[in-house]
Motif scaffolding. Structure first.
Motif, short mmCIF file in Angstrom:
data_model
loop_
_atom_site.label_atom_id
_atom_site.label_comp_id
_atom_site.label_asym_id
_atom_site.label_seq_id
_atom_site.Cartn_x
_atom_site.Cartn_y
_atom_site.Cartn_z
N VAL A 206 0.86 -1.18 0.00
CA VAL A 206 0.00 0.00 0.00
C VAL A 206 0.90 1.23 0.00
CG1 VAL A 206 -1.89 1.20 1.14
CG2 VAL A 206 -1.73 -1.30 1.30
N VAL A 207 0.82 2.01 -1.07
CA VAL A 207 1.64 3.21 -1.22
C VAL A 207 0.88 4.38 -0.61
CG1 VAL A 207 2.85 4.73 -2.81
CG2 VAL A 207 2.68 2.28 -3.31
N CYS A 208 1.47 5.00 0.38
CA CYS A 208 0.80 6.09 1.10
C CYS A 208 1.61 7.37 1.02
CB CYS A 208 0.62 5.72 2.57
SG CYS A 208 -0.22 4.16 2.87
N GLY A 209 0.91 8.49 1.22
CA GLY A 209 1.58 9.77 1.32
C GLY A 209 1.65 10.21 2.77
N ASP A 210 2.82 10.68 3.17
CA ASP A 210 3.03 11.16 4.54
C ASP A 210 2.93 12.68 4.51
OD1 ASP A 210 3.92 11.96 7.02
OD2 ASP A 210 5.54 10.48 7.11
N MET A 211 1.79 13.21 5.01
CA MET A 211 1.55 14.64 4.92
C MET A 211 2.53 15.46 5.76
SD MET A 211 -0.77 14.75 2.68
CE MET A 211 -0.10 13.23 2.01
N PRO B 215 -8.25 9.81 -4.86
CA PRO B 215 -8.91 10.71 -3.91
C PRO B 215 -10.31 10.28 -3.45
CG PRO B 215 -9.21 11.54 -6.11
CD PRO B 215 -8.43 10.26 -6.25
N SER B 216 -10.64 9.00 -3.57
CA SER B 216 -11.94 8.52 -3.09
C SER B 216 -11.97 8.54 -1.56
CB SER B 216 -12.22 7.10 -3.60
OG SER B 216 -13.34 6.56 -2.95
N ASP B 217 -12.77 9.41 -1.00
CA ASP B 217 -12.83 9.54 0.46
C ASP B 217 -13.21 8.22 1.11
OD1 ASP B 217 -12.12 12.21 0.33
OD2 ASP B 217 -14.19 12.92 0.31
N GLU B 218 -14.16 7.51 0.52
CA GLU B 218 -14.64 6.27 1.11
C GLU B 218 -13.54 5.21 1.13
OE1 GLU B 218 -17.20 3.76 3.07
OE2 GLU B 218 -17.41 5.91 2.64
N ARG B 219 -12.81 5.07 0.02
CA ARG B 219 -11.73 4.08 -0.05
C ARG B 219 -10.61 4.44 0.92
NH1 ARG B 219 -11.06 3.16 -6.61
NH2 ARG B 219 -13.29 2.87 -7.05
N VAL B 220 -10.25 5.71 0.96
CA VAL B 220 -9.21 6.16 1.89
C VAL B 220 -9.60 5.85 3.33
CG1 VAL B 220 -8.06 8.20 2.86
CG2 VAL B 220 -8.27 7.94 0.37
N LYS B 221 -10.85 6.10 3.65
CA LYS B 221 -11.33 5.86 5.01
C LYS B 221 -11.27 4.39 5.38
CE LYS B 221 -15.54 6.31 7.82
NZ LYS B 221 -16.97 6.77 7.81
N HIS C 102 -2.18 11.57 9.32
CA HIS C 102 -1.26 12.21 8.37
C HIS C 102 -0.75 11.24 7.29
CE1 HIS C 102 1.51 10.42 11.31
NE2 HIS C 102 2.43 10.43 10.35
N ILE C 103 -1.15 9.97 7.37
CA ILE C 103 -0.77 8.98 6.35
C ILE C 103 -1.99 8.69 5.48
CG2 ILE C 103 0.09 6.65 5.90
CD1 ILE C 103 2.19 8.44 7.11
N VAL C 104 -1.89 9.00 4.17
CA VAL C 104 -3.02 8.87 3.25
C VAL C 104 -2.71 7.80 2.21
CG1 VAL C 104 -4.52 10.06 1.60
CG2 VAL C 104 -3.54 11.32 3.56
N PRO C 105 -3.52 6.74 2.12
CA PRO C 105 -3.26 5.69 1.12
C PRO C 105 -3.59 6.16 -0.30
CG PRO C 105 -5.32 5.24 2.26
CD PRO C 105 -4.70 6.43 2.95
N LEU C 106 -2.61 6.11 -1.17
CA LEU C 106 -2.82 6.49 -2.58
C LEU C 106 -3.35 5.31 -3.38
CD1 LEU C 106 -2.38 8.58 -4.89
CD2 LEU C 106 -0.14 7.50 -5.25
#
Length: 384
Positions: A105-110, A151-157, A168-172
């Motif tokens: 899972v590739v994530c962004g670290d804000m 950027p799907s809010d539901e999938r990210v959640k 602060h970690i967001v899955p891309l």
């Protein structure tokens, strides 16, 4: 006496065989082939992915470029079957993850991302890392597929919930990875209509210009007037191999080869190696003759021929080259400085049973297949 010694030395040099001489051109060709053969793989064998390969993929991901070198990525490696099934449920487009042995899972670290509006560069940075992982997987003999989250809010959640990600970690995306359970043929996505030059809608100009006014070739006594070091002849920019006939032919850059003689002192040879995945391979299997060409002042020809496939278009037309044919109907280019025509007297694939450590390592992750060897008896040599 000195003249005889000189001729003897040249003769001895020509009998030395130079095997497996890797050039920069062949390395470039291999890298391009890996890109062109990558495809999305969604079905896998029930076989775990080795830890060493997982680390190599992660290293490839972290080698990606990033804005201001922020490297705003974080990778979550998932091998637990319960977690994999939960990820598949969290992302409706990632059903294959449930049956994959591995997901990254590739994530962004804000906290590492750029400030303000430029923060969104993290998406580009992590996408570049994702592509590197996909290419590394292909090079390692694995299959992989990119399934989007942000950027799907539901999938990210839902994904964040499964992986217990902090805010602060967001899955891309989720990359499903495993050994393919069947061959997967890559799609040909080449579409020239999607390209403009210099401005939108701009047409391509021929970037290569050659004069053939002096393309007068004469035969020469290569055995005595060769004047090249056989150990370095295939190195540098490489040589051009051409094969086929007036109806269909192809050329490719080669960086491996050998000079010498076999089965008698007068059977002088050039040996070349072609992998089965190369477009040139089918021509080498069907024809009796091939040409090897040297270009001294046109390295762009060799670079282009080594990074483009004849399957995708007419390479000689793109380069502005002028094709001619020998008495045997073998193609060569008038822009070449030297042309050697060879008759194939032996062809066979390398036998893996005979590989030493060097060859085993070379073919460990080589997508183009094990090279075939072609020994060609030199039937003519000409130069401008």
């Amino acid at each position: 006496m000195m003249k005889s010694v000189k001729h003897l030395c040249i003769s001895l040099l020509l009998t030395v065989t130079t095997l497996f001489i890797a050039s920069n051109v062949s390395a470039q060709s291999l890298a391009i082939d890996n890109i062109l053969t990558r495809t999305s793989v969604r079905s896998y064998l029930d076989k775990p992915v080795e830890a060493s390969k997982i680390e190599r993929m992660l290293r490839a991901g972290m080698a990606a470029p990033s804005a201001v070198n922020k490297q705003p990525w974080h990778f979550v490696v998932v091998t637990d079957q319960t977690q994999l099934q939960a990820l598949a449920k969290a992302n409706p487009n990632a059903g294959m993850v449930a049956k994959a042995p591995l997901a990254i899972v590739v994530c962004g670290d804000m906290k590492k991302a750029l400030p303000g509006k430029t923060q969104e560069f993290w998406v580009q940075d992590c996408s570049a890392a994702t592509e590197n992982i996909l290419l590394a997987a292909n090079a390692l003999g694995l299959g992989a597929v990119w399934t989007g989250a942000y950027p799907s809010d539901e999938r990210v959640k839902e994904i964040s919930k499964v992986l217990e990600l902090p805010e602060h970690i967001v899955p891309l995306n989720i990359i499903a990875i495993g050994y393919p359970d069947s061959p997967n043929k890559p799609k040909d996505k080449w579409k020239p209509e999607n390209i403009s030059y210099n401005k939108f809608g701009g047409k391509k100009k021929n970037a290569f210009s050659f004069s053939v006014a002096k393309a007068q070739f004469t035969d020469f006594d290569y055995a005595n007037a060769f004047g090249e070091n056989p150990f370095s002849w295939f190195k540098g920019d490489g040589l051009l191999l051409a094969v086929g006939d007036k109806e269909h032919h192809n050329a490719m850059t080669i960086g491996w080869g050998a000079l010498g003689n076999v089965w008698g002192g007068n059977v002088n040879t050039i040996t070349v190696y072609v992998a089965p995945a190369r477009y040139t391979f089918e021509f080498m299997e069907q024809h009796k003759y091939f040409t090897v060409m040297k270009f001294y002042d046109n390295p762009k020809v060799l670079e282009y021929m080594g990074t483009h496939s004849g399957r995708d278009g007419n390479k000689e037309k793109a380069l502005g080259l002028h094709v001619a044919y020998t008495e045997n109907g073998t193609p060569y280019y008038l822009e070449a400085d030297e042309v050697y025509e060879c008759e194939i007297i032996y062809r066979a694939p390398f036998d893996p049973e005979g590989f030493g450590d060097l060859a085993k390592k070379r073919y460990e992750n080589f997508p183009a297949g094990i090279h075939h060897q072609y020994i060609g008896r030199i039937v003519s040599a000409r130069r401008r």
